[in-house]
Scaffold this motif. Structure first.
Motif, PDB file in Angstrom:
ATOM      1  N   SER A  91       7.640  97.110  10.303  1.00 44.78           N
ATOM      2  CA  SER A  91       8.114  96.039   9.417  1.00 44.78           C
ATOM      3  C   SER A  91       9.402  96.441   8.694  1.00 44.78           C
ATOM      4  N   GLN A  92       9.692  97.745   8.663  1.00 45.34           N
ATOM      5  CA  GLN A  92      10.918  98.258   8.058  1.00 45.34           C
ATOM      6  C   GLN A  92      12.021  98.480   9.099  1.00 45.34           C
ATOM      7  N   GLY A  93      11.722  98.145  10.365  1.00 42.55           N
ATOM      8  CA  GLY A  93      12.723  98.260  11.424  1.00 42.55           C
ATOM      9  C   GLY A  93      12.645  99.536  12.247  1.00 42.55           C
ATOM     10  N   TYR A  94      11.595 100.324  12.068  1.00 40.10           N
ATOM     11  CA  TYR A  94      11.422 101.574  12.820  1.00 40.10           C
ATOM     12  C   TYR A  94      10.335 101.343  13.875  1.00 40.10           C
ATOM     13  N   HIS A  95      10.758 100.970  15.073  1.00 42.87           N
ATOM     14  CA  HIS A  95       9.820 100.597  16.129  1.00 42.87           C
ATOM     15  C   HIS A  95       9.500 101.745  17.091  1.00 42.87           C
ATOM     16  N   LYS A  96      10.419 102.634  17.283  1.00 46.67           N
ATOM     17  CA  LYS A  96      10.254 103.724  18.245  1.00 46.67           C
ATOM     18  C   LYS A  96      10.242 105.078  17.540  1.00 46.67           C
ATOM     19  N   ALA A  97       9.639 106.050  18.185  1.00 44.91           N
ATOM     20  CA  ALA A  97       9.623 107.415  17.635  1.00 44.91           C
ATOM     21  C   ALA A  97      11.049 107.921  17.436  1.00 44.91           C
ATOM     22  N   THR A  98      11.947 107.524  18.322  1.00 44.80           N
ATOM     23  CA  THR A  98      13.340 107.962  18.191  1.00 44.80           C
ATOM     24  C   THR A  98      14.006 107.398  16.944  1.00 44.80           C
ATOM     25  N   ASP A  99      13.563 106.227  16.480  1.00 48.40           N
ATOM     26  CA  ASP A  99      14.099 105.665  15.242  1.00 48.40           C
ATOM     27  C   ASP A  99      13.756 106.558  14.053  1.00 48.40           C
ATOM     28  N   VAL A 100      12.517 107.010  14.008  1.00 47.04           N
ATOM     29  CA  VAL A 100      12.066 107.896  12.926  1.00 47.04           C
ATOM     30  C   VAL A 100      12.731 109.262  13.071  1.00 47.04           C
ATOM     31  N   TYR A 101      12.865 109.725  14.296  1.00 42.92           N
ATOM     32  CA  TYR A 101      13.526 111.009  14.525  1.00 42.92           C
ATOM     33  C   TYR A 101      14.976 110.969  14.047  1.00 42.92           C
ATOM     34  N   GLY A 102      15.646 109.860  14.293  1.00 41.16           N
ATOM     35  CA  GLY A 102      17.016 109.708  13.816  1.00 41.16           C
ATOM     36  C   GLY A 102      17.092 109.798  12.299  1.00 41.16           C
ATOM     37  N   LYS A 103      16.121 109.207  11.627  1.00 40.23           N
ATOM     38  CA  LYS A 103      16.084 109.282  10.161  1.00 40.23           C
ATOM     39  C   LYS A 103      15.884 110.728   9.718  1.00 40.23           C
ATOM     40  N   TYR A 104      15.007 111.442  10.407  1.00 36.41           N
ATOM     41  CA  TYR A 104      14.759 112.861  10.139  1.00 36.41           C
ATOM     42  C   TYR A 104      16.066 113.655  10.246  1.00 36.41           C
ATOM     43  N   LEU A 105      16.847 113.366  11.276  1.00 32.96           N
ATOM     44  CA  LEU A 105      18.109 114.085  11.462  1.00 32.96           C
ATOM     45  C   LEU A 105      19.131 113.732  10.387  1.00 32.96           C
ATOM     46  N   THR A 106      19.176 112.472   9.971  1.00 33.02           N
ATOM     47  CA  THR A 106      20.130 112.093   8.927  1.00 33.02           C
ATOM     48  C   THR A 106      19.789 112.735   7.591  1.00 33.02           C
ATOM     49  N   MET A 107      18.547 113.166   7.452  1.00 27.75           N
ATOM     50  CA  MET A 107      18.121 113.860   6.230  1.00 27.75           C
ATOM     51  C   MET A 107      18.267 115.375   6.383  1.00 27.75           C
ATOM     52  N   HIS A 108      18.981 115.787   7.408  1.00 25.98           N
ATOM     53  CA  HIS A 108      19.250 117.199   7.674  1.00 25.98           C
ATOM     54  C   HIS A 108      17.962 118.013   7.786  1.00 25.98           C
ATOM     55  N   GLU A 109      16.932 117.378   8.363  1.00 27.99           N
ATOM     56  CA  GLU A 109      15.655 118.017   8.640  1.00 27.99           C
ATOM     57  C   GLU A 109      14.969 118.528   7.372  1.00 27.99           C
ATOM     58  N   ASN A 110      15.277 117.933   6.223  1.00 25.73           N
ATOM     59  CA  ASN A 110      14.709 118.348   4.938  1.00 25.73           C
ATOM     60  C   ASN A 110      13.291 117.805   4.799  1.00 25.73           C
ATOM     61  N   ARG A 111      12.341 118.715   4.709  1.00 24.28           N
ATOM     62  CA  ARG A 111      10.921 118.338   4.659  1.00 24.28           C
ATOM     63  C   ARG A 111      10.599 117.397   3.502  1.00 24.28           C
ATOM     64  N   ASN A 112      10.979 117.769   2.290  1.00 24.96           N
ATOM     65  CA  ASN A 112      10.635 116.971   1.114  1.00 24.96           C
ATOM     66  C   ASN A 112      11.272 115.582   1.173  1.00 24.96           C
ATOM     67  N   GLU A 113      12.519 115.528   1.561  1.00 25.66           N
ATOM     68  CA  GLU A 113      13.210 114.243   1.652  1.00 25.66           C
ATOM     69  C   GLU A 113      12.577 113.349   2.715  1.00 25.66           C
ATOM     70  N   PHE A 114      12.277 113.923   3.886  1.00 26.15           N
ATOM     71  CA  PHE A 114      11.668 113.152   4.968  1.00 26.15           C
ATOM     72  C   PHE A 114      10.287 112.655   4.576  1.00 26.15           C
ATOM     73  N   GLN A 115       9.481 113.519   4.005  1.00 29.81           N
ATOM     74  CA  GLN A 115       8.123 113.122   3.642  1.00 29.81           C
ATOM     75  C   GLN A 115       8.143 112.061   2.538  1.00 29.81           C
ATOM     76  N   GLY A 116       9.059 112.181   1.589  1.00 28.77           N
ATOM     77  CA  GLY A 116       9.187 111.162   0.554  1.00 28.77           C
ATOM     78  C   GLY A 116       9.590 109.816   1.140  1.00 28.77           C
ATOM     79  N   TRP A 117      10.528 109.849   2.077  1.00 27.05           N
ATOM     80  CA  TRP A 117      10.955 108.631   2.755  1.00 27.05           C
ATOM     81  C   TRP A 117       9.781 108.004   3.507  1.00 27.05           C
ATOM     82  N   LEU A 118       9.010 108.829   4.220  1.00 27.68           N
ATOM     83  CA  LEU A 118       7.879 108.329   4.993  1.00 27.68           C
ATOM     84  C   LEU A 118       6.840 107.689   4.073  1.00 27.68           C
TER      85      LEU A 118
END
Length: 90
Positions: free
Chosen positions: A37-64
């Protein structure tokens, strides 16, 4: 072997292209629906977000958490899955 789930092991050992967001460890139908519903349909969409966050665990988990309502375990499982995929495939 290790204490990772079968879903984690499968995700990390196979190509990600074309997989739905629910293929990500920690992301089931409910969390997947929220991500979609937020526009993330594929695993690659989420992976791209992970990369834009420079693989930062806290930032990624907060976003998720913000995007899908994922709890701490689900956040960690997803982070470990995308990190594991990166380690195995890049």
């Amino acid at each position: 072997m290790s204490n990772t789930s079968k879903k984690h092991q499968s995700f990390c050992s196979e190509p990600m292209k074309g997989k739905p967001v629910t293929a990500l460890p920690g992301i089931g139908p409910a969390r997947g629906s929220q991500l979609q519903s937020q526009g993330y349909h594929k695993a690659t969409d989420v992976y791209g977000k992970y990369l834009t966050m420079h693989e930062n665990r806290n930032e990624f988990q907060g976003w998720l958490k913000d995007q899908s309502g994922a709890n701490f375990k689900q956040q960690g499982d997803c982070y470990n899955g995308v990190r594991g995929w990166t380690d195995n495939n890049l």
